[in-house]
Design an enzyme around this catalytic site. Structure first.
Site, mmCIF file in Angstrom:
data_model
loop_
_atom_site.group_PDB
_atom_site.id
_atom_site.type_symbol
_atom_site.label_atom_id
_atom_site.label_comp_id
_atom_site.label_asym_id
_atom_site.label_seq_id
_atom_site.Cartn_x
_atom_site.Cartn_y
_atom_site.Cartn_z
ATOM 1 N N ASP A 84 7.244 4.034 4.577
ATOM 2 C CA ASP A 84 6.148 4.969 4.850
ATOM 3 C C ASP A 84 6.009 5.330 6.329
ATOM 4 O OD1 ASP A 84 3.861 6.469 4.681
ATOM 5 O OD2 ASP A 84 2.629 4.985 3.692
ATOM 6 N N HIS A 131 1.405 4.681 -3.330
ATOM 7 C CA HIS A 131 0.253 3.801 -3.068
ATOM 8 C C HIS A 131 -0.422 3.391 -4.391
ATOM 9 C CE1 HIS A 131 0.976 4.590 1.091
ATOM 10 N NE2 HIS A 131 0.628 5.862 1.002
HETATM 11 ZN ZN ZN Z 1 2.926 8.668 2.931
#
Ligand code: ZN
Length: 450
Positions: free
Chosen positions: A316, A265
């Protein structure tokens, strides 16, 4: 091992198409020299590594899209995810992951980095073999025919204040000693299709002394290291309050962050953090569809590229399983934010698709710690053949085929997929997909009824 040799009009090499005047050989699962071969198609490109996956979450995709009574956020989504995670046993995990990995291979992912924290049985009771859930993921990858970088996750505390994990989080828990024993159990199993790495769940879940202790162990010294960082504003605020620094800043100051690291991220960074992360050589693991789904925010892509940063993509939470959609939304998010077009390209007339595909190959390969992401001799033989009969590629030559692949609609264009020298997908079909889907359906129906 299969020995094959392929020809094509164009092979993708290091960000450009090379005319297929030489064949591409495959020997013992890796690319090798060859003089002649069987024609694969017009355009052959390397398979994409998926650098961030929580496989079990595939089965809850679409189940957290209803508005709740208060403000819906990442943290309310997480409650849904925890409730779901509670019920999953090793056979369930294997069935879910196999379905997911088959979908990945069909979409053009040929390697997956599995950020794996569902280690123990319900209420945290360890399985007789503490590697049981890891082995379930390995079997799934093998059955689907995808390369696996398994990242067992160290998860110790429920916040920066060191609070203990809740009952629902007990399945994730290790101390450093038990975690190292898990790594030692898994390390000897490595081969061309299986790479071991480690993950720190996040700064809030791993105390500083534990992070240092783990990274100093012999087994951790050379493995890829992944960590969730700066996904949420709340996490940035908590880190500032507890440690006096922002998460990315703190990590860069307190760990030897280099090309071995993947920061997943890294959404919320100051310009200074962005620059430092880019220059560290670490990979930014961007997960555009999940970050959009969870309302995380947008990664500072242009500044990161300008500073020489390396990034890859991950699916993800698997609300989408497609490198095309991840890369498209990576670019579109930036366009919406900056009100400019063609953000990822860096040279005049440069193709956005080319820039995105090549950068994500490089970053994904680095993050996975495996010899993947290129068609050069010696790399693992992973490749995609585009469907040159598709109307979407009509009148497209090598200058614009990748842009059309990424930005021209939703019809799948990945026709054939080879991983580790074996054809896993031929003419859009995976040999195991019917039986795998049937097992998956059974598990999801069971979980829904529970
Ligand atoms: Zn994750």
């Amino acid at each position: 091992m299969t020995h094959v040799a392929l020809t094509a009009d164009f092979f993708w090499q290091d960000g450009a198409w090379r005319a297929g005047d030489r064949a591409l050989g495959v020997s013992a699962g890796r690319f090798a020299a060859a003089a002649h071969g069987e024609r694969a198609g017009r355009f052959v490109l390397p398979g994409m590594p998926n650098l961030h996956s929580h496989a079990f979450q595939r089965a809850m995709a679409g189940l957290a899209e209803r508005r709740g009574p208060g403000e819906d956020s990442f943290w309310t989504w997480r409650e849904t995810m925890y409730a779901f995670a509670e019920a999953i046993d090793p056979d369930d995990l294997k069935a879910i992951a196999t379905q997911l990995y088959v979908e990945m291979v069909k979409a053009g992912y040929t390697q997956v980095c599995e950020f794996h924290y569902l280690h123990h049985g319900p209420r945290g009771v360890p399985y007789a073999d503490p590697a049981t859930m890891s082995l379930a993921l390995m079997e799934a990858a093998k059955e689907a025919g995808i390369g696996l970088t398994l990242l067992p996750v160290l998860y110790m505390t429920g916040g920066f204040d060191g609070r203990p994990l809740t009952e629902r989080q007990q399945r994730f828990r290790h101390d450093v000693g038990a975690f190292v024993r898990l790594l030692e159990r898994l390390a000897p199993l490595q081969n061309d299709m299986f790479t071991l790495g480690i993950a720190l769940h996040s700064l809030r879940a791993v105390p500083e002394d534990a992070m240092r202790a783990l990274l100093a162990t012999g087994i951790a010294r050379d493995l890829p290291v992944h960590i969730h960082v700066a996904e949420q504003i709340g996490e940035v605020q908590d880190c500032l309050a507890a440690r006096g620094a922002r998460p990315v800043e703190w990590l860069l100051d307190h760990a030897d962050v280099d090309a071995r690291w993947t920061l997943v991220h890294a959404t919320h960074m100051t310009p200074h953090e962005t620059d430092r992360l880019a220059k560290s050589g670490a990979v930014a693991g961007i997960c555009p569809t999940t970050e959009a789904n969870l309302g995380d925010g947008l990664f500072p892509l242009a500044a990161f590229i300008d500073a020489g940063g390396t990034f890859g993509i991950g699916s993800d939470s698997h609300i989408s399983v497609s490198p095309v959609e991840e890369l498209r939304w990576l670019e579109y998010g930036q366009r919406l934010l900056t009100r400019h077009r063609n953000v990822a390209a860096r040279v005049p007339e440069g193709s956005v698709g080319t820039a995105l595909w090549q950068r994500a190959l490089d970053g994904g390969a680095r993050a996975s710690g495996a010899a993947v992401g290129s068609l050069f001799e010696g790399s693992r033989a992973d490749l995609l053949v585009l469907d040159d009969r598709s109307p979407l590629l009509a009148a497209r030559d090598e200058a614009d085929v990748i842009d059309s692949f990424l930005f021209a609609g939703n019809t799948p264009l990945v026709r054939d997929v080879m991983v580790g020298g074996e054809w896993r997908v031929r003419d859009f079909a995976h040999a195991a997909e019917a039986s795998v889907a049937s097992a998956y359906r059974g598990v999801v129906e069971k979980l829904a009824a529970a």
